[in-house]
Design an enzyme around this catalytic site. Structure first.
Site, mmCIF file in Angstrom:
data_model
loop_
_atom_site.group_PDB
_atom_site.id
_atom_site.type_symbol
_atom_site.label_atom_id
_atom_site.label_comp_id
_atom_site.label_asym_id
_atom_site.label_seq_id
_atom_site.Cartn_x
_atom_site.Cartn_y
_atom_site.Cartn_z
ATOM 1 N N SER A 1 45.322 32.647 43.305
ATOM 2 C CA SER A 1 46.663 33.126 42.924
ATOM 3 C C SER A 1 47.602 31.965 42.621
ATOM 4 O O SER A 1 47.790 31.074 43.461
ATOM 5 C CB SER A 1 47.284 33.922 44.069
ATOM 6 O OG SER A 1 46.611 35.122 44.245
ATOM 7 N N HIS B 1 46.914 35.934 38.273
ATOM 8 C CA HIS B 1 45.556 35.595 37.852
ATOM 9 C C HIS B 1 45.437 35.840 36.349
ATOM 10 O O HIS B 1 45.999 36.798 35.831
ATOM 11 C CB HIS B 1 44.521 36.460 38.577
ATOM 12 C CG HIS B 1 44.403 36.151 40.036
ATOM 13 N ND1 HIS B 1 43.362 35.433 40.578
ATOM 14 C CD2 HIS B 1 45.219 36.449 41.066
ATOM 15 C CE1 HIS B 1 43.547 35.314 41.875
ATOM 16 N NE2 HIS B 1 44.659 35.925 42.204
ATOM 17 N N HIS C 1 39.508 40.889 43.535
ATOM 18 C CA HIS C 1 39.439 40.890 44.992
ATOM 19 C C HIS C 1 38.854 42.211 45.476
ATOM 20 O O HIS C 1 39.027 43.250 44.845
ATOM 21 C CB HIS C 1 40.834 40.747 45.592
ATOM 22 C CG HIS C 1 41.591 39.558 45.097
ATOM 23 N ND1 HIS C 1 42.208 39.536 43.876
ATOM 24 C CD2 HIS C 1 41.826 38.347 45.673
ATOM 25 C CE1 HIS C 1 42.790 38.356 43.705
ATOM 26 N NE2 HIS C 1 42.577 37.621 44.775
ATOM 27 N N TYR D 1 40.064 44.023 47.666
ATOM 28 C CA TYR D 1 41.120 45.020 47.928
ATOM 29 C C TYR D 1 41.558 45.782 46.682
ATOM 30 O O TYR D 1 42.261 46.775 46.780
ATOM 31 C CB TYR D 1 42.333 44.361 48.607
ATOM 32 C CG TYR D 1 43.036 43.293 47.799
ATOM 33 C CD1 TYR D 1 43.782 43.597 46.666
ATOM 34 C CD2 TYR D 1 42.966 41.957 48.188
ATOM 35 C CE1 TYR D 1 44.426 42.619 45.930
ATOM 36 C CE2 TYR D 1 43.614 40.968 47.469
ATOM 37 C CZ TYR D 1 44.336 41.311 46.335
ATOM 38 O OH TYR D 1 44.958 40.330 45.613
ATOM 39 N N GLU D 2 41.138 45.294 45.493
ATOM 40 C CA GLU D 2 41.578 45.995 44.277
ATOM 41 C C GLU D 2 40.862 47.331 44.116
ATOM 42 O O GLU D 2 41.460 48.323 43.719
ATOM 43 C CB GLU D 2 41.349 45.114 43.052
ATOM 44 C CG GLU D 2 42.276 43.901 43.032
ATOM 45 C CD GLU D 2 41.920 42.927 41.935
ATOM 46 O OE1 GLU D 2 41.936 43.326 40.760
ATOM 47 O OE2 GLU D 2 41.607 41.762 42.266
ATOM 48 N N ALA E 1 44.878 30.753 47.491
ATOM 49 C CA ALA E 1 46.129 30.590 48.218
ATOM 50 C C ALA E 1 45.902 31.170 49.609
ATOM 51 O O ALA E 1 45.206 32.178 49.750
ATOM 52 C CB ALA E 1 47.246 31.343 47.502
ATOM 53 N N MET F 1 42.605 36.422 51.317
ATOM 54 C CA MET F 1 41.999 37.703 50.936
ATOM 55 C C MET F 1 40.887 37.550 49.905
ATOM 56 O O MET F 1 40.600 38.490 49.157
ATOM 57 C CB MET F 1 43.093 38.627 50.373
ATOM 58 C CG MET F 1 44.248 38.871 51.331
ATOM 59 S SD MET F 1 45.501 39.904 50.573
ATOM 60 C CE MET F 1 46.848 39.737 51.746
ATOM 61 N N ASN G 1 52.060 29.533 52.807
ATOM 62 C CA ASN G 1 52.957 30.028 53.884
ATOM 63 C C ASN G 1 52.276 29.813 55.226
ATOM 64 O O ASN G 1 51.059 29.633 55.299
ATOM 65 C CB ASN G 1 53.233 31.534 53.700
ATOM 66 C CG ASN G 1 51.949 32.354 53.641
ATOM 67 O OD1 ASN G 1 51.307 32.422 52.588
ATOM 68 N ND2 ASN G 1 51.572 32.952 54.753
ATOM 69 N N HIS H 1 53.680 38.537 48.220
ATOM 70 C CA HIS H 1 52.898 38.017 47.086
ATOM 71 C C HIS H 1 53.786 37.180 46.168
ATOM 72 O O HIS H 1 53.341 36.166 45.613
ATOM 73 C CB HIS H 1 52.252 39.186 46.321
ATOM 74 C CG HIS H 1 51.290 38.744 45.259
ATOM 75 N ND1 HIS H 1 50.230 37.884 45.504
ATOM 76 C CD2 HIS H 1 51.240 39.024 43.927
ATOM 77 C CE1 HIS H 1 49.558 37.663 44.376
ATOM 78 N NE2 HIS H 1 50.156 38.333 43.408
#
Ligand code: HPA
Length: 269
Positions: free
Chosen positions: A24, A54, A76, A78-79, A106, A201, A225, A237
């Site tokens: 990312s 992306h 990912h 999670y998509e 990231a 992730m 972070n 995000h």
């Protein structure tokens, strides 16, 4: 035609030494290699465009004298809930002759001495998701050995590159959390007890797949972070994308120095 056939047709058939998968907010490197870009939508099996930050295209070109294939974006888990989503893209790298895959992401840091803007070299990972992209693979090749999955030789080359550039590169353990919600502070405390230094992730399923296909792997996390509960700063995000460029400059410097040294030693078969 396979995706690799299409790449060879458009970008030439010379073998590609190194594959880069960009996380990312880290996609700008793809714009620096010249060469040919191919949208994922032209490549069978490649993931559909997904997450902001992306760029869904494959770039083939040269960086510091090394022929590279750069995946500008990843899909990912999670998509779509599919841990195998990157398998065709990673298999294509293998088909193109790639010997080493460098994965970037990231991540949130669990360590007070690794702050936003720093880069962490992944030494090992914890699969905190319980998922595996090789579930359903029918051959004995599925029993992939994950000791030294992050190649010790490439890690020491990356360390040397960072030292030569005067950049601190701490090694640590990356934990894969499925997302897309961020972790709770309690989950981060649990991950800390388990030995994680950074959390994100992505990356872990790709590492498993790249090892399955017999490629060497390295991973670099750009810390955007402090992980949940470790700082008063709100995690989002948007924040990830805004902070990624801070570490991205360091990442690019390390990668360039690494590739320049690789161009002297790479065996171009
Ligand atoms: N957690 C998970 N993924 C991330 C984070 C985080 O804190 N930061 C960037 N990607």
């Amino acid at each position: 035609m396979t995706a690799a056939d299409i790449v060879r047709e458009r970008a030439g058939a010379d073998p590609i030494d190194t594959g880069l998968i960009l996380g990312s907010g880290l996609g700008h490197i793809a714009g620096k290699i010249g060469g040919v870009t191919i949208p994922y939508s032209d490549l069978p099996g490649f993931p559909p465009a997904g997450v902001s930050g992306h760029v869904p295209q494959l770039a083939i070109g040269e960086l510091e004298g090394v022929r590279v294939a750069v995946l500008g974006g990843r899909a990912h888990y999670y998509e779509h809930g599919d841990p195998t989503v990157m398998r065709p893209a990673i298999e294509t790298l293998k088909d193109l002759g790639v010997g080493a895959v460098l994965l970037t992401n990231a991540a949130g840091s669990l360590r007070t001495n690794v702050a936003p803007g720093d880069v962490m070299l992944i030494a090992d990972h914890i699969n905190f998701s319980g998922l595996n992209p090789l579930i359903g693979e029918a051959t004995d090749a599925r029993f992939v050995n994950m000791v030294d999955a992050y190649d010790p030789g490439i890690r020491s080359d990356l360390q040397r590159a960072a030292t030569e550039e005067g950049i601190a590169l701490i090694e640590g353990t990356y934990a894969w959390y499925s997302g897309p919600s961020f972790e709770t502070p309690a989950e981060i405390r649990a991950l800390g007890i388990l030995g994680a230094d950074a959390v994100g992730m992505s990356t872990v399923p790709e590492v498993i797949l790249a090892r399955f296909f017999g490629m060497k792997v390295a991973g670099l996390s750009v810390v955007t972070n402090m992980a949940a509960g470790l700082s008063s700063e709100a995690i989002s995000h948007e924040h990830t994308k805004a902070m990624a460029p801070l570490g991205a400059a360091k990442l690019e410097t390390i990668l360039r120095r690494f590739l320049a040294s690789r161009s002297h030693t790479a065996t171009k078969s």
